[in-house]
Design a protein around this motif. Structure first.
Motif, PDB file in Angstrom:
ATOM      1  N   ASN A 301       0.470  -1.441   0.096  1.00  0.00           N
ATOM      2  CA  ASN A 301      -0.197   0.105   0.234  1.00  0.00           C
ATOM      3  C   ASN A 301       0.746   1.297   0.308  1.00  0.00           C
ATOM      4  O   ASN A 301       0.349   2.264  -0.582  1.00  0.00           O
ATOM      5  N   THR A 302       2.075   1.387   0.289  1.00  0.00           N
ATOM      6  CA  THR A 302       3.150   2.431   0.463  1.00  0.00           C
ATOM      7  C   THR A 302       4.200   2.290  -0.046  1.00  0.00           C
ATOM      8  O   THR A 302       4.652   3.733  -1.110  1.00  0.00           O
ATOM      9  N   SER A 303       3.867   1.622  -1.185  1.00  0.00           N
ATOM     10  CA  SER A 303       4.990   1.005  -2.260  1.00  0.00           C
ATOM     11  C   SER A 303       4.690   1.897  -3.764  1.00  0.00           C
ATOM     12  O   SER A 303       5.066   1.778  -4.279  1.00  0.00           O
ATOM     13  N   LEU A 304       3.034   2.363  -3.790  1.00  0.00           N
ATOM     14  CA  LEU A 304       2.513   3.675  -4.582  1.00  0.00           C
ATOM     15  C   LEU A 304       3.174   5.012  -4.486  1.00  0.00           C
ATOM     16  O   LEU A 304       2.968   5.047  -5.626  1.00  0.00           O
ATOM     17  N   TYR A 305       3.422   5.004  -3.587  1.00  0.00           N
ATOM     18  CA  TYR A 305       4.223   5.989  -3.135  1.00  0.00           C
ATOM     19  C   TYR A 305       5.831   6.696  -3.840  1.00  0.00           C
ATOM     20  O   TYR A 305       6.228   5.891  -3.810  1.00  0.00           O
ATOM     21  N   ALA A 306       5.358   8.491  -4.822  1.00  0.00           N
ATOM     22  CA  ALA A 306       6.888   8.105  -5.167  1.00  0.00           C
ATOM     23  C   ALA A 306       7.431   8.938  -4.124  1.00  0.00           C
ATOM     24  O   ALA A 306       6.989   9.029  -2.952  1.00  0.00           O
ATOM     25  N   CYS A 422       3.074  13.346  -6.015  1.00  0.00           N
ATOM     26  CA  CYS A 422       2.251  13.035  -4.591  1.00  0.00           C
ATOM     27  C   CYS A 422       0.916  11.871  -4.381  1.00  0.00           C
ATOM     28  O   CYS A 422       1.710  10.876  -3.880  1.00  0.00           O
ATOM     29  N   LYS A 423       0.362  12.519  -5.322  1.00  0.00           N
ATOM     30  CA  LYS A 423      -0.676  11.345  -5.237  1.00  0.00           C
ATOM     31  C   LYS A 423      -2.333  12.288  -6.427  1.00  0.00           C
ATOM     32  O   LYS A 423      -2.233  13.049  -6.705  1.00  0.00           O
TER      33      LYS A 423
END
Length: 643
Positions: A301-306, A422-423
């Motif tokens: 779920n946090t691997s998605l974040y740059a 970021c999102k």
């Protein structure tokens, strides 16, 4: 003169009410170790402990040093003279004997049995507790909490040891936190917060300086009472940050396709985030990072974040790794830098925005915004970044500047790229710079060229990272299939609109409360909704009403802001329907109030009306004490729940 006297009297009466509320808040607080298991009563049983009966429990000590044990007891008007005897054995050797009278036992609480001296060399050692009582019969109303099966035990997760079958509801602890000390420090912190809020509200100073003083005080307190792992998904965010500091910009995958990385062994990361108390966290705080041994950590779920999503925390963690050997110390540095970065960015937001400064301060001081600002979560940076971008866009559009400087243009490019990375759901916020008049760019051609290229680069950056991060999307919930859900929405657009309406109707009010901070930590810390509704009303009044000489936002710019808000909202709904909700579900799952913080910034700054002219004296002497009291209420609620 008469009018000034009335103002003074009204402020004094208001302060008297605030002080009474403050005293009621701290005097009625119950600083005790509440049994976490009682939230699911069907998973915990209780049995009477009577004369001649012996309860024994074997357990294995998990750490090298042991400070004592907690046992869950129920006192239902037990006789004062009833004596509970607890013995701790190492094999056949009696280590310590404790005695507790009936009037010393609090109902449905952990009783703390502290060792005279900490025991060392205990890791992996099998110990046994033995409990007896001189109660003559069950009418003495002394009961011991038990977990009735190993299956339920796995769900409850007793800390500190390995237990099996029917067990006594207990836990070992390795560092003892005195509830009296915690209570005293909490009350002291609450008094400091209230004092600062009252003083800065009364003294004439710039709004950004008021925010700076109050946010540093409250943020420092929240930093302590919300330690690492106590903000949702903070453990996974920390692992992603640690991975980046180790040189891995992109996560790996295991055989199951789950995103993660082989990292140095960090036992502290194994603390059960949702159920841990201060004692659990403090007990694990000296666990070091073992760089000589690696293990696989999953955090899809946090691997998605740059990586740019964690800029402040990355700096803090890199410095922390140079100073500390423990996960606790490293993560603390990350949280400190997160808080400082958020405070600085909001400070400049309040400084530069040409209107609604108090509304921005009130938003930034909501308990939820503060919680995110002291965490390892990516929301810390993105919330502050969006606030700064919107505020600076309004400054460039409505400020005294006649033309944009190189710094202004650089800021536009950098901010839109950061927001885009970021999102994805906040990508439409990049369009906020279109409110800047063409004349300030020099010509219409430069206006469209600069803003078009900035937004184009932002979209390209977003698509590049999206192509990378999509590979880490997994089925977080049973029945979720992103591809099938997209096909379902495209073939049933009206049904999706109806689903969105049902979701808003069912959960809209709850989102508002969560947005303000009704459910903190892992949503288990409840803050009174009544007080938050009053706070929301004050934000609304401050945002909608205007002073006679206040800047009016042009209708064109309101349309741009409104379109951005609708686009962001639609993306939030669509992304969670696709990634988090089972195919064809009639409501959208996973939406939380904090997701709407960035668009709330626009709603609170750009939609005031001269129809609601504000008259009267300064608001700060009344608003800031109320903000301080809301923070005190939140502080007490957090400590009571997590102690």
């Amino acid at each position: 003169m008469e009018r000034e006297k009335k103002k003074s009297w009204s402020w004094c009466i208001y302060m008297a009410v605030i002080v009474v509320l403050f005293l009621l808040t701290v005097s009625t607080a119950k600083f005790d170790h509440i049994c976490k298991y009682t939230k699911n009563a069907n998973k915990v049983s209780q049995i009477p402990l009577m004369d001649g009966q012996v309860l024994e429990q074997d357990f294995v000590c998990a750490q090298d040093v042991m400070a004592g044990i907690d046992i869950y007891l129920i006192n239902n008007n037990a006789d004062e003279d009833v004596l509970l005897n607890v013995e701790l054995y190492d094999g056949d050797t009696l280590l310590v004997n404790w005695g507790l009278r009936g009037d010393e036992i609090k109902s449905e609480k952990f009783a703390h049995f502290i060792l005279p001296e900490k025991l060392s060399g205990m890791a992996g050692k099998a110990l046994r507790i033995k409990m007896t009582s001189d109660a003559k019969d069950a009418s003495s109303h002394l009961f011991v909490g038990t977990v009735v099966s190993s299956e339920e035990l796995e769900k409850i997760d007793v800390y500190g040891g390995e237990l099996e079958d029917e067990i006594i509801c207990m836990r070992t602890f390795y560092k003892y936190i005195s509830k009296n000390m915690v209570a005293g420090l909490t009350i002291l912190a609450a008094a400091v917060i209230m004092s600062v809020a009252i003083v800065i509200g009364r003294i004439r100073m710039k709004q950004e300086k008021r925010y700076l003083f109050l946010s540093l005080v409250v943020g420092s307190v929240f930093l302590i009472v919300l330690p690492y792992t106590k903000v949702p998904d903070e453990g996974n965010h920390y692992l992603r940050i640690f991975e980046i500091t180790e040189g891995h910009m992109i996560s790996d995958k295991n055989d199951e396709g789950t995103g993660g990385q082989y990292l140095p062994k960090m036992d502290y990361a194994d603390v059960n985030a949702q159920k841990s108390t201060y004692s659990d966290i403090w007990s694990a705080s000296d666990k070091t990072v073992n760089y000589g041994e690696e293990r696989w950590y999953s955090f899809s779920n946090t691997s998605l974040y740059a990586p740019v999503s964690y800029l402040p925390q990355l700096i803090g963690v890199m410095i922390g790794k140079l100073i500390f050997a423990t996960t606790f110390g490293i993560s603390l540095m990350g949280k400190i830098f997160a808080m400082l970065c958020s405070v600085i960015m909001v400070y400049f937001s309040v400084k530069y925005i040409p209107m609604k400064k108090l509304s921005i301060v009130m938003l930034a001081m909501t308990p939820m915004f503060l919680q995110e600002s002291v965490s390892m979560a990516a929301d810390c940076f993105i919330n502050a970044l969006c606030m700064l971008a919107i505020s600076y866009a309004l400054y460039l559009a409505y400020g005294e500047k006649k033309a944009l400087s190189r710094f202004d243009l650089s800021f536009i490019y950098v901010s839109v790229i950061l927001i885009a990375l970021c999102k994805i759901v906040y990508l439409p916020i990049c369009a906020i710079y279109f409110i800047i008049p063409k004349e300030k760019f020099g010509s219409a051609k430069k206006y469209w060229g600069i803003l078009g290229s900035a937004c184009g680069i932002a979209v390209i950056a977003n698509l590049i990272w999206l192509s990378i991060s999509t590979g880490y999307l997994i089925e977080f919930n049973e029945g979720v299939d992103s591809a099938e859900q997209v096909a379902y929405v495209l073939s049933h657009p009206i049904t999706f609109i109806q689903t969105t309406y049902r979701t808003v109707k069912a959960s809209g009010l709850n989102w508002l409360m969560m947005f303000l901070g009704s459910n903190l930590a892992w949503l288990e810390v409840g803050v009174s909704s009544i007080f938050l509704v009053i706070y929301a009303a004050l934000i609304l009044i401050s945002s909608v009403t205007m002073e006679k000489d206040e800047i009016i936002i042009y209708k064109k710019d309101k349309y741009i802001a409104g379109g951005i808000c609708l686009a962001v909202t639609a993306l939030i709904f669509a992304s969670l329907y696709v990634q988090w909700t089972p195919v064809g579900e009639d409501v959208i799952n996973g939406i939380q109030g904090r997701y709407f913080i960035p668009i709330a910034i626009m709603l609170c700054t750009m939609f005031g009306s001269k129809k609601f002219l504000r008259r009267g004296s300064r608001r700060e002497p009344y608003i800031y004490p109320f903000i301080g009291w809301i923070e005190v209420v939140s502080l007490v609620a957090i400590v009571q729940t997590l102690l």
